[in-house]
Design a protein around this motif. Structure first.
Motif, PDB file in Angstrom:
ATOM      1  N   HIS A  13      62.485  -1.820  -3.173  1.00 11.43           N
ATOM      2  CA  HIS A  13      62.324  -3.551  -2.702  1.00 11.43           C
ATOM      3  C   HIS A  13      61.763  -4.571  -3.913  1.00 11.43           C
ATOM      4  O   HIS A  13      60.709  -4.131  -4.028  1.00 11.43           O
ATOM      5  CB  HIS A  13      62.270  -3.711  -1.183  1.00 11.43           C
ATOM      6  CG  HIS A  13      62.827  -5.048  -0.897  1.00 11.43           C
ATOM      7  ND1 HIS A  13      62.314  -5.390   0.736  1.00 11.43           N
ATOM      8  CD2 HIS A  13      62.417  -6.347  -1.490  1.00 11.43           C
ATOM      9  CE1 HIS A  13      62.805  -6.570   0.973  1.00 11.43           C
ATOM     10  NE2 HIS A  13      62.554  -7.730  -0.498  1.00 11.43           N
ATOM     11  N   HIS A  15      62.487  -7.814  -6.171  1.00  6.74           N
ATOM     12  CA  HIS A  15      63.237  -9.645  -6.531  1.00  6.74           C
ATOM     13  C   HIS A  15      62.936  -9.239  -8.443  1.00  6.74           C
ATOM     14  O   HIS A  15      61.786  -9.832  -8.942  1.00  6.74           O
ATOM     15  CB  HIS A  15      62.486 -10.743  -6.202  1.00  6.74           C
ATOM     16  CG  HIS A  15      62.958 -10.315  -4.329  1.00  6.74           C
ATOM     17  ND1 HIS A  15      63.866 -11.233  -3.936  1.00  6.74           N
ATOM     18  CD2 HIS A  15      61.565  -9.909  -3.295  1.00  6.74           C
ATOM     19  CE1 HIS A  15      63.787 -10.508  -2.564  1.00  6.74           C
ATOM     20  NE2 HIS A  15      62.266 -10.131  -2.687  1.00  6.74           N
ATOM     21  N   MET A  39      66.822  -6.898  -4.759  1.00  7.39           N
ATOM     22  CA  MET A  39      67.114  -7.609  -4.134  1.00  7.39           C
ATOM     23  C   MET A  39      68.284  -9.208  -4.535  1.00  7.39           C
ATOM     24  O   MET A  39      68.404  -9.254  -5.852  1.00  7.39           O
ATOM     25  CB  MET A  39      66.644  -8.858  -3.429  1.00  7.39           C
ATOM     26  CG  MET A  39      65.735  -7.406  -2.659  1.00  7.39           C
ATOM     27  SD  MET A  39      67.084  -7.137  -1.335  1.00  7.39           S
ATOM     28  CE  MET A  39      66.079  -5.282  -0.857  1.00  7.39           C
ATOM     29  N   LYS A  97      72.317  -6.336   1.901  1.00  7.10           N
ATOM     30  CA  LYS A  97      70.977  -6.974   2.867  1.00  7.10           C
ATOM     31  C   LYS A  97      71.441  -7.716   3.672  1.00  7.10           C
ATOM     32  O   LYS A  97      71.924  -9.386   3.347  1.00  7.10           O
ATOM     33  CB  LYS A  97      70.147  -8.214   1.150  1.00  7.10           C
ATOM     34  CG  LYS A  97      68.859  -8.368   2.049  1.00  7.10           C
ATOM     35  CD  LYS A  97      67.344  -7.841   2.268  1.00  7.10           C
ATOM     36  CE  LYS A  97      65.878  -8.508   2.870  1.00  7.10           C
ATOM     37  NZ  LYS A  97      65.670  -8.311   2.030  1.00  7.10           N
ATOM     38  N   HIS A 172      59.680  -4.401   4.395  1.00  6.34           N
ATOM     39  CA  HIS A 172      58.372  -5.207   3.861  1.00  6.34           C
ATOM     40  C   HIS A 172      57.710  -5.188   5.976  1.00  6.34           C
ATOM     41  O   HIS A 172      57.553  -6.548   5.918  1.00  6.34           O
ATOM     42  CB  HIS A 172      58.377  -6.244   3.322  1.00  6.34           C
ATOM     43  CG  HIS A 172      60.033  -7.591   4.156  1.00  6.34           C
ATOM     44  ND1 HIS A 172      60.076  -7.847   4.885  1.00  6.34           N
ATOM     45  CD2 HIS A 172      59.969  -8.219   2.780  1.00  6.34           C
ATOM     46  CE1 HIS A 172      60.805  -8.536   4.488  1.00  6.34           C
ATOM     47  NE2 HIS A 172      61.394  -8.646   3.537  1.00  6.34           N
ATOM     48  N   ASP A 245      58.143  -5.641  -2.609  1.00  8.23           N
ATOM     49  CA  ASP A 245      59.038  -6.544  -2.742  1.00  8.23           C
ATOM     50  C   ASP A 245      58.090  -7.841  -3.986  1.00  8.23           C
ATOM     51  O   ASP A 245      57.495  -9.192  -2.821  1.00  8.23           O
ATOM     52  CB  ASP A 245      58.282  -7.209  -1.317  1.00  8.23           C
ATOM     53  CG  ASP A 245      58.918  -8.595  -1.156  1.00  8.23           C
ATOM     54  OD1 ASP A 245      60.156  -8.605  -1.274  1.00  8.23           O
ATOM     55  OD2 ASP A 245      58.555  -9.401  -0.108  1.00  8.23           O
TER      56      ASP A 245
HETATM   57 ZN    ZN Z   1      62.240  -9.211  -0.401  1.00  9.26          ZN
END
Ligand code: ZN
Ligand code: DOR
Length: 337
Positions: A13, A15, A39, A97, A172, A245
């Protein structure tokens, strides 16, 4: 133990953004991880196969070397089952997602009513394409610290019952309720865990003043929840695996009257997890969490090769590439060799 070698890990996961920010941050993830689930919450979101392929190429160019981005489709109310299946069959999309509309950064195009997603979810279930879930309700009446637990109660339980063969990753996780739900759920349900939710409780948001760099979504919770999430991470259960994340925002966007949610943890993510497993006396379980449980859940091969983490007093700079990193200004006990 002064060092530990584990199979090359993946980040399930992350970004990576786009444009100049992508060029800045992608090398940090590529230095630590062989693959990453990227993501799709760009602006505009990545909803088509053609957009995802083009984005994948930009990531490969920015990351360089030996790194494989695993792409995801951003689900909207009018997500097309055929487009999802085509992207999956062509090897572009690994998963899709689900952002409840307005739950977090760039989620305005997210799903307003799960029933609209039924045909897409049925197809995903049929073709074995995992659903990745931002598990928070957006009901403004619900206290922000309860939004994950309420999502599990109102939405996730039903989703698992209605789609018994759909692979679902609750992303998360931040609460005891989430850790328990996933542990008790069928094998089709798993969860990712970030470094910040293992290190921080909600006091970190207000330690001596307002701390924007501890702010992410789902927001960090009470200490009892941090401890429950830590216990899940180090439990050895194959349902829990690494997902940073990492979510970079400019310093100006973080340190603002309405600051963005997200913690940039990519520069030291593995070291940050190693600290936790070390503190819990569970270094022997780091490899499963970081390198084995994720690929097994997704049905992908394990990576070849090894990485080594060494015990060392490492000062994390206050700024990395102009951004504020997780643990910035602090000392951490591990270094990726
Ligand atoms: Zn995220
Ligand atoms: O803190 C977060 N940042 N949580 C999310 O769900 C999104 C992410 C972002 O994209 O900035």
């Amino acid at each position: 133990m002064q060092s530990i070698s584990i199979r090359r890990p993946d980040d399930w996961h992350v970004h990576l953004r786009d444009g100049a920010m992508l060029d800045t941050v992608a090398p940090f993830t590529a230095r630590q991880f062989a693959r990453a689930i990227v993501m799709p919450n760009l602006s505009p979101p990545v909803t088509s196969v053609v957009a995802a392929s083009a984005y994948r190429e930009r990531i490969v160019a920015a990351a360089g070397g030996d790194f494989t981005p695993l792409m995801t489709c951003y689900l909207t109310d009018d997500a097309s089952a055929d487009e999802l299946a085509r992207g999956h069959a062509e090897g572009v999309w690994v998963a899709a997602k689900l952002y409840p509309a307005n739950a977090t950064t760039n989620s305005a195009h997210g799903v307003t009513d799960l029933r609209k997603l039924w045909p897409a979810l049925e197809r995903m279930q049929a073709i074995g394409m995992p659903l990745l879930v931002h598990g928070e309700v957006t009901d403004p009446e619900v206290d922000i610290f309860d939004r994950e637990a309420v999502f599990i109660e109102r939405v996730l339980g039903g989703l698992v019952r209605n789609f018994p063969a759909l692979k679902i990753v609750l992303e998360h996780i931040t609460t005891a309720e989430a850790a328990q739900f996933v542990a008790d759920a069928p094998v089709t349900v798993a969860a990712t865990i970030t470094p910040q939710h293992l290190h921080l409780n909600r006091n970190a948001l207000f330690a001596g003043g307002l701390r924007p760099h501890a702010y992410c979504l789902p927001v960090v919770k009470r200490e009892k929840h941090r401890l429950a999430v830590r216990a899940a991470a180090v439990s050895g259960s194959a349902k829990f695996f690494l997902g940073t994340d990492s979510a970079p925002h400019s310093v100006e966007a973080k340190e603002a009257s309405c600051g963005c949610a997200g913690i940039f943890n990519a520069p030291n993510a593995l070291e940050s997890y190693a600290m936790v497993f070390d503190e819990e006396g569970a270094l022997d379980r780091l490899e499963g969490f970081a390198s084995e449980h994720g690929p097994r859940f997704y049905g992908l091969p394990l990576n070849e090769g090894q990485v080594t983490l060494e015990r060392a007093e490492v000062s994390v700079p206050e700024r990395v590439a102009g951004l504020v990193p997780f643990h910035g200004g602090a000392t951490i006990g591990w270094r990726l060799a």
